[in-house]
Design a protein around this motif. Sequence first.
Motif, PDB file in Angstrom:
ATOM      1  N   MET A   1       0.971  -1.202  -0.049  1.00 18.32           N
ATOM      2  CA  MET A   1       0.107   0.027  -0.019  1.00 18.32           C
ATOM      3  C   MET A   1       0.942   1.180  -0.024  1.00 18.32           C
ATOM      4  O   MET A   1       1.890   1.344   0.311  1.00 18.32           O
ATOM      5  CB  MET A   1      -0.832   0.025   1.293  1.00 18.32           C
ATOM      6  CG  MET A   1      -1.870  -0.927   1.417  1.00 18.32           C
ATOM      7  SD  MET A   1      -2.745  -1.070   2.746  1.00 18.32           S
ATOM      8  CE  MET A   1      -3.867   0.608   2.588  1.00 18.32           C
ATOM      9  N   THR A   2       0.245   2.335  -0.590  1.00 18.43           N
ATOM     10  CA  THR A   2       0.735   3.655  -0.413  1.00 18.43           C
ATOM     11  C   THR A   2      -0.337   4.625   0.097  1.00 18.43           C
ATOM     12  O   THR A   2      -1.416   4.885  -0.631  1.00 18.43           O
ATOM     13  CB  THR A   2       1.404   4.172  -1.676  1.00 18.43           C
ATOM     14  OG1 THR A   2       2.523   3.193  -2.161  1.00 18.43           O
ATOM     15  CG2 THR A   2       2.181   5.632  -1.471  1.00 18.43           C
TER      16      THR A   2
ATOM     17  N   CYS B   1      -5.489   5.746  -0.433  1.00 22.68           N
ATOM     18  CA  CYS B   1      -4.480   4.767  -0.644  1.00 22.68           C
ATOM     19  C   CYS B   1      -4.577   4.063  -1.837  1.00 22.68           C
ATOM     20  O   CYS B   1      -5.704   3.954  -2.402  1.00 22.68           O
ATOM     21  CB  CYS B   1      -4.866   3.662   0.680  1.00 22.68           C
ATOM     22  SG  CYS B   1      -4.487   4.267   2.450  1.00 22.68           S
ATOM     23  N   CYS B   2      -3.437   3.697  -2.223  1.00 19.70           N
ATOM     24  CA  CYS B   2      -3.270   2.941  -3.322  1.00 19.70           C
ATOM     25  C   CYS B   2      -2.935   1.439  -3.034  1.00 19.70           C
ATOM     26  O   CYS B   2      -1.827   1.398  -2.449  1.00 19.70           O
ATOM     27  CB  CYS B   2      -2.218   3.397  -4.527  1.00 19.70           C
ATOM     28  SG  CYS B   2      -2.038   2.578  -6.009  1.00 19.70           S
ATOM     29  N   ILE B   3      -3.778   0.483  -3.533  1.00 22.92           N
ATOM     30  CA  ILE B   3      -3.333  -0.976  -3.001  1.00 22.92           C
ATOM     31  C   ILE B   3      -2.797  -2.026  -4.041  1.00 22.92           C
ATOM     32  O   ILE B   3      -3.491  -1.797  -4.972  1.00 22.92           O
ATOM     33  CB  ILE B   3      -4.464  -1.799  -2.258  1.00 22.92           C
ATOM     34  CG1 ILE B   3      -4.930  -0.790  -1.059  1.00 22.92           C
ATOM     35  CG2 ILE B   3      -4.236  -2.989  -1.995  1.00 22.92           C
ATOM     36  CD1 ILE B   3      -6.306  -1.240  -0.601  1.00 22.92           C
ATOM     37  N   ASP B   4      -1.810  -2.345  -4.004  1.00 26.07           N
ATOM     38  CA  ASP B   4      -1.096  -3.253  -5.079  1.00 26.07           C
ATOM     39  C   ASP B   4      -1.422  -4.625  -4.811  1.00 26.07           C
ATOM     40  O   ASP B   4      -1.235  -5.101  -3.881  1.00 26.07           O
ATOM     41  CB  ASP B   4       0.242  -3.016  -5.528  1.00 26.07           C
ATOM     42  CG  ASP B   4       0.677  -3.620  -6.511  1.00 26.07           C
ATOM     43  OD1 ASP B   4       0.207  -3.767  -7.570  1.00 26.07           O
ATOM     44  OD2 ASP B   4       1.807  -4.354  -6.524  1.00 26.07           O
ATOM     45  N   ILE B   5      -2.212  -5.262  -5.861  1.00 26.62           N
ATOM     46  CA  ILE B   5      -2.783  -6.682  -5.368  1.00 26.62           C
ATOM     47  C   ILE B   5      -2.219  -7.731  -6.717  1.00 26.62           C
ATOM     48  O   ILE B   5      -2.472  -7.647  -7.838  1.00 26.62           O
ATOM     49  CB  ILE B   5      -4.076  -6.949  -5.702  1.00 26.62           C
ATOM     50  CG1 ILE B   5      -4.848  -5.810  -4.734  1.00 26.62           C
ATOM     51  CG2 ILE B   5      -4.558  -8.138  -5.276  1.00 26.62           C
ATOM     52  CD1 ILE B   5      -6.383  -5.559  -4.855  1.00 26.62           C
ATOM     53  N   PRO B   6      -0.829  -8.286  -6.354  1.00 23.58           N
ATOM     54  CA  PRO B   6      -0.136  -8.971  -7.326  1.00 23.58           C
ATOM     55  C   PRO B   6      -0.918 -10.163  -8.145  1.00 23.58           C
ATOM     56  O   PRO B   6      -0.764 -10.256  -9.068  1.00 23.58           O
ATOM     57  CB  PRO B   6       0.983  -9.673  -6.503  1.00 23.58           C
ATOM     58  CG  PRO B   6       1.549  -8.560  -5.480  1.00 23.58           C
ATOM     59  CD  PRO B   6      -0.039  -8.059  -5.061  1.00 23.58           C
ATOM     60  N   LEU B   7      -1.950 -10.799  -7.124  1.00 19.68           N
ATOM     61  CA  LEU B   7      -2.572 -11.828  -7.505  1.00 19.68           C
ATOM     62  C   LEU B   7      -3.340 -11.539  -8.941  1.00 19.68           C
ATOM     63  O   LEU B   7      -3.242 -12.450  -9.759  1.00 19.68           O
ATOM     64  CB  LEU B   7      -3.497 -12.527  -6.552  1.00 19.68           C
ATOM     65  CG  LEU B   7      -4.417 -13.723  -6.884  1.00 19.68           C
ATOM     66  CD1 LEU B   7      -3.453 -15.061  -6.851  1.00 19.68           C
ATOM     67  CD2 LEU B   7      -5.444 -13.838  -5.826  1.00 19.68           C
TER      68      LEU B   7
END
Length: 662
Positions: A537-538, A550-556
């Motif tokens: 997250m950022t 917030c920016c959430i990175d979801i690799p899946l």
Amino acid sequence: MAVLHLKGKEVDESIFGLISIRFKIDKAEKHFIVDLSMSVCMESQEECQFHHNFYDNRLIPIPICNSDMDFSLKDFSMKNWLKDVGHLSDESLPLSVVALLLSQLKLDRFLQDPPCKFSDSLYTSQISGWSSDCSASLTLPTLPENIVCHIPDYCTGIDCCVNIDMLRTTIHVKFLLDTCTYRLTIGIERFERVIILLDYDWGQTKHIYLGGALRIDYNIDDIKSENKFILNVQLSVCFEQTECIFKTNILKDVYIPKPLCSWNPGSLIEGYNLTDWMNDFNFVFDGDSLKDYMIDVLFRELGIAAYLQDVQCNRADAPFSGSLNGLISDCATQLDVGLIPDFMTCYISDSCKSFNCCVDVDFAKWSFNIYAYIDECTHTLSIGIEKFHLTVSLLEYIWGTEEEFSLFGVIRIRGSIVNLETERQYIVNLKISICMKSATCDEEVDLLTDARLPKSGCSGNDNFSDFSLQSYLESQGHTLQDISEQLPRKLADKLLEKLGVLAFLGENGCKNMPQYADNAISECEKFHFTTAIPDLMTCKIHSYCTAIDCCIDIPLIGRSVNVTVDLNACGYSLLITVGKFKSKTSLLNYNFGEWNTLSVVDVFRIEYNIEDLKSSKEFILSVKISVCFDSTTCVLESTVLEQAVLPQQKCEFVGNFQIPGK
């Protein structure tokens, strides 16, 4: 093949001038309509000694054709066959051997004359085997040298010419998808099959075989949320039971955009009027209704036959039985429903946002099922007439706009929706028109007029009650080794579509959001982060202090998602967004100090607790964010704010309207 050429024409065949057989064959959606008579006439100038009508507009069911036609020669093997005809090589067969082969396999009757050519205008501008009139950017595979294909301007089809050296000829194949009417046309030379995809199980591999030798395997995924299809088309030429001389993937996981379709395709018969139409066909009523074969022809001509339910609705059965004035309602809210005519019964579910009507059209001996459903959790509207249906995202809908949806102009649904976010209601107008007798419509029913439908909210965990991420991925042929791995794009999109969350996520998300030290930054002078923000997250606190972004990175799933929690001290409201999803809540009746949860189809869960310190003009805000793909598999569970004291911005009330220009 004679039926195809003689359809609808009367034919008179004579045997030595003595026996006369007269027949006519017409074709409806599910029946042949057959006239058949025979006469025996011993004298040409005198009355016949015998005459009998065997069929008079007899309806004969069309048999279900086998799309998996095997070789006409049992246990056929090209190698063995060549030995039998005295030819040892299969590299380039003499024309006489090719003709014998195609004849014995009963393929010769389907061949085009002349055959397709690479020099045909459709293929001349090809690059890597492709010529295209499609304006969309498509990722296409490079084709082998012995095949060229064309993509039409509507993008959802291919037309190919394949050179088969061994047969010294070319084979023309086509795969044309009409996304507006859900018709798929597959052709191999002169053989053609039209498939209605409303009954197709999306994602399942199906095939069309011609004589066992020419094969098309196809697989279509419908990604409704992104308005795209994922197409897979494989072409094979096989002369052995388990071996093929040619096999190629013409399309492999290719994303094809759906063209814009009219909700109201209109009537196929210009200026339709039942009386005039019956006169054109020399039809007359049988009492108060049409005869069965007339109805088949009428439905065919109107274009609706393929979209009728296999079993029509019945107003005497659930959920329509026991109605009062044509209405059954499980909605706890009293809705102002219009006058329902005696040929129609409607049911309203306990959600108050699902409508299901059964409409009798007596002269056509059919009852039409009409339905509409607003899903506030997925922000979609589903609307349908019989099998013909449409699901649209309300995220793209302009609230209050009147739209019309119709089954080729025969049955029409017209309506509009207004979203009252603060009041947690929808204002709905819904009108149903029955136009079976004329294009100007003989019956119109105002079912809802400015009806206020309550929003019931979205309860958590319902979406995951019987869903397992691992089981779903295994059903798609994929085993998940680690939750941090990235799924292939197609599989990720299908997963998100299955969970009902894809519509809220953009392809690019928030990947352009800057990176910050410790993954967080505060532009508010009076606030500093005390909670640790995880690496996925950022987060940023805005300069006016009462909003976190917030920016959430979801690799899946290979995507990033923007989540915001925004407290408006002046408007006294709370706005939460997850991608394109937005939820606005008034704080006037809010129970401060209690935990609340916003769930976006259970995948995204925002838990929040707000306290309003009126004396110091501050909010105390706690926020937890979780991202889960089933009830036990979460990629993120994090507290981003814990008892954060946020100063409220000063409000200036100047008395202006909030709506510009008002």
